[in-house]
Scaffold this motif. Sequence first.
Motif, PDB file in Angstrom:
ATOM      1  N   GLY A 155       0.841  -1.187   0.000  1.00 24.06           N
ATOM      2  CA  GLY A 155       0.000   0.000   0.000  1.00 24.06           C
ATOM      3  C   GLY A 155       0.878   1.239   0.000  1.00 24.06           C
ATOM      4  N   LYS A 156       0.562   2.199  -0.832  1.00 26.35           N
ATOM      5  CA  LYS A 156       1.326   3.445  -0.885  1.00 26.35           C
ATOM      6  C   LYS A 156       0.956   4.331   0.302  1.00 26.35           C
ATOM      7  CE  LYS A 156       1.778   3.603  -5.934  1.00 26.35           C
ATOM      8  NZ  LYS A 156       1.483   4.396  -7.167  1.00 26.35           N
ATOM      9  N   SER A 167      -6.634   1.175  -1.186  1.00 24.01           N
ATOM     10  CA  SER A 167      -6.166   0.400  -2.332  1.00 24.01           C
ATOM     11  C   SER A 167      -4.855  -0.310  -2.018  1.00 24.01           C
ATOM     12  CB  SER A 167      -5.987   1.317  -3.538  1.00 24.01           C
ATOM     13  OG  SER A 167      -7.223   1.898  -3.911  1.00 24.01           O
ATOM     14  N   ILE A 168      -4.712  -1.503  -2.574  1.00 26.93           N
ATOM     15  CA  ILE A 168      -3.522  -2.316  -2.360  1.00 26.93           C
ATOM     16  C   ILE A 168      -3.099  -2.960  -3.675  1.00 26.93           C
ATOM     17  CG2 ILE A 168      -3.861  -2.831   0.089  1.00 26.93           C
ATOM     18  CD1 ILE A 168      -5.293  -5.425  -0.753  1.00 26.93           C
ATOM     19  N   ALA A 192       0.130  -2.799   4.923  1.00 30.57           N
ATOM     20  CA  ALA A 192      -0.225  -2.014   3.739  1.00 30.57           C
ATOM     21  C   ALA A 192      -1.283  -0.973   4.084  1.00 30.57           C
ATOM     22  CB  ALA A 192      -0.716  -2.934   2.632  1.00 30.57           C
ATOM     23  N   TRP A 193      -2.293  -1.361   4.844  1.00 28.82           N
ATOM     24  CA  TRP A 193      -3.353  -0.414   5.210  1.00 28.82           C
ATOM     25  C   TRP A 193      -2.855   0.666   6.159  1.00 28.82           C
ATOM     26  CZ3 TRP A 193      -8.640  -3.391   5.945  1.00 28.82           C
ATOM     27  CH2 TRP A 193      -9.203  -3.606   4.676  1.00 28.82           C
ATOM     28  N   LEU A 237       7.380 -10.164   4.682  1.00 32.62           N
ATOM     29  CA  LEU A 237       6.113 -10.005   3.974  1.00 32.62           C
ATOM     30  C   LEU A 237       5.652  -8.558   3.899  1.00 32.62           C
ATOM     31  CD1 LEU A 237       4.196 -13.091   5.399  1.00 32.62           C
ATOM     32  CD2 LEU A 237       5.499 -12.928   3.289  1.00 32.62           C
ATOM     33  N   PHE A 238       6.494  -7.628   4.397  1.00 31.17           N
ATOM     34  CA  PHE A 238       6.127  -6.210   4.364  1.00 31.17           C
ATOM     35  C   PHE A 238       6.782  -5.530   3.162  1.00 31.17           C
ATOM     36  CE2 PHE A 238       5.893  -6.090   9.321  1.00 31.17           C
ATOM     37  CZ  PHE A 238       4.785  -6.915   9.269  1.00 31.17           C
ATOM     38  N   ASP A 239       6.133  -4.472   2.690  1.00 34.65           N
ATOM     39  CA  ASP A 239       6.674  -3.675   1.580  1.00 34.65           C
ATOM     40  C   ASP A 239       6.918  -2.251   2.048  1.00 34.65           C
ATOM     41  OD1 ASP A 239       6.497  -5.326  -1.068  1.00 34.65           O
ATOM     42  OD2 ASP A 239       4.682  -5.794   0.031  1.00 34.65           O
TER      43      ASP A 239
END
Length: 239
Positions: A155-156, A167-168, A192-193, A237-239
């Motif tokens: 998620g940005k 949005s993801i 992400a959220w 698992l994180f971005d």
Amino acid sequence: MTVTLIFLILAIILRDIFNPPTYTRFALPLPQPPGQPPLPPFIYFDIDTRFTPTQAFRIKTIIADVVSQWKAHLTQKWNGGLNNGVSLWAACAQTYAFNGLKPVWQLTPVPNGLTALNEAMDLLTQRFIENGFGGVVAKVDYQIPTPVTSSTIRGKTAFRRNNVPLSITVNPIQIDRGDLTNGALEGSLVHAWLHRVGYTHPPNTYTTYFSGEAAMCYMRGYAPKNPNLPDSFFTQLFD
């Protein structure tokens, strides 16, 4: 940059221009935790049609489970009407989160992880209201990264408080993995959220940062950290 890589990038750009993704909308029933303002009965997501039915079902399950934990937090905090409870999630964040406690757009400081978790869940409530009542529909985009396990759910970071869709971007390869539990994927979605409501962290640094620790708390079922299980087991698992 090699000629082959240049052509590959151009091919991807041209594909997206001349063959843009298509989406189908699904509605997710929204739980109604106590002590909240009027909430919409459903929230809505436009999901990329390239996901297989099996992948789409798992994504919907992951989203529904995270929303269920949002409800559990608010119910525990409501404490039968006293509104002074400390949820399991907030207690865990209080123990481990010390940095990045406020969204990037917020000027007011946040004193601790417990307050940060309470505020983050209130921001999710706002996002759900914007979605269900305001038409700020979230997208679930499809992307296979290189290398294929370098991203899971992304998620940005949002740089404003209001009218931000949840949005993801989802890697279908990770969704297909049987060795990744739903709980692990849900933690990736939580991270992400948290970006989508404005929380961030230094690149590849998650320990002590709220957006990392709150997601890791979720993945551990709010249990204390295990010295034999490093943070990297979760943060991969994180971005």
